[in-house]
Design a protein around this motif. Structure first.
Motif: not given
Length: 260
Positions: A43, A152-154, A159-161, A206, A208, A229, A242
């Motif tokens: 992401s 991925l991010g948060c 939301h993610t993606c 993730f 974050a 998420c 995470w």
């Protein structure tokens, strides 16, 4: 912990990046053992900067080497903009990581969107799905592409993606890649991996960080589970890890640990 996601908290970004590197190396080894390639979806947001810190550090041994020449990098979501646009996830990853990879580490095979179709996001999504079919299903038909690792991010809304809270795309089960024309966050036109693809990764990570995330982290881990998420947590279970810093999880009562 059972089949719950893993929540790791670190005092600062250096410790987080170091452990993230170890985690990625384990995923790399497993991917290479499986199919002699390492297939990763990435992401945007603040993630590429953290990835660069983790991956560009000098290797301390042969076991610590990032084998970029074996990597295939895909995008977990992308904005319908030219690749050199400031909103492009490809452009961000290129600037933060790809352009900085030392030549001796090799270069990954990177799969950006086909910018011929920027004006038709359904076609843009279809073309990216065709690419995934070609890269994941050449030998036999598969129900879903299974990434070795998704990074991925948060978002502050959970939301993610480009999967947003309450959006109808969260219910998409047939497509691997879906278009979105009404993203609540600009730019509005994007494509994204769908929830079933995200939750079927071998490993899902993730990242974050920051005190600005603590309220949404509390909702993700203690709420009713409807946030994107949280849906990834529910679908990926113990395959989800995470990587957070202490301020991001302040007040979050979910079991968490300081290292792997």
């Amino acid at each position: 912990m059972g089949r719950q996601p893993n929540l790791l908290a670190f005092p600062g970004v250096d410790a987080l990046a170091s452990t993230l590197r170890t985690y990625i190396l384990h995923a790399q080894t497993a991917g290479l053992n499986r199919h002699e390639a390492f297939k990763v979806a990435v992401s945007g947001g603040s993630l590429p900067k953290t990835l660069a810190k983790a991956l560009l550090a000098p290797a301390i041994s042969d076991d610590d080497k990032i084998k970029f020449d074996k990597w295939e990098i895909f995008f977990a979501d992308e904005r319908a903009v030219p690749l050199d646009h400031e909103d492009s996830n490809f452009g961000l990853l290129k600037a933060e990581l790809l352009d900085k990879i030392p030549a001796e580490l090799g270069q990954p095979k990177v799969h950006p969107i086909n910018t011929e179709f920027l004006n038709d996001v359904q076609e843009l999504a279809d073309q990216y799905e065709k690419l995934l079919i070609e890269r994941f299903a050449t030998r036999d038909s598969v129900r879903l592409p299974i990434f070795d690792l998704l990074l991925l991010g948060c978002g502050p809304d959970g939301h993610t993606c480009s999967l947003f809270p309450g959006h109808e795309l969260l219910r998409e089960t047939d497509s691997w890649v879906a278009p979105i024309e009404d993203s609540p966050k600009p730019p509005p036109k994007r494509i994204t991996l769908t929830l079933p693809v995200v939750t079927h990764g071998v490993k899902i990570a993730f990242v974050a960080t920051g005190g600005g995330k603590k309220d949404i982290m509390k909702q993700i881990f203690e709420g009713d589970g409807g946030l994107p998420c949280a849906l990834v947590n529910e679908g990926g279970q113990e395959r989800v890890t995470w990587f957070t810093d202490t301020p991001a999880v302040e007040g979050v009562s979910f079991p968490r640990r300081g290292n792997l």
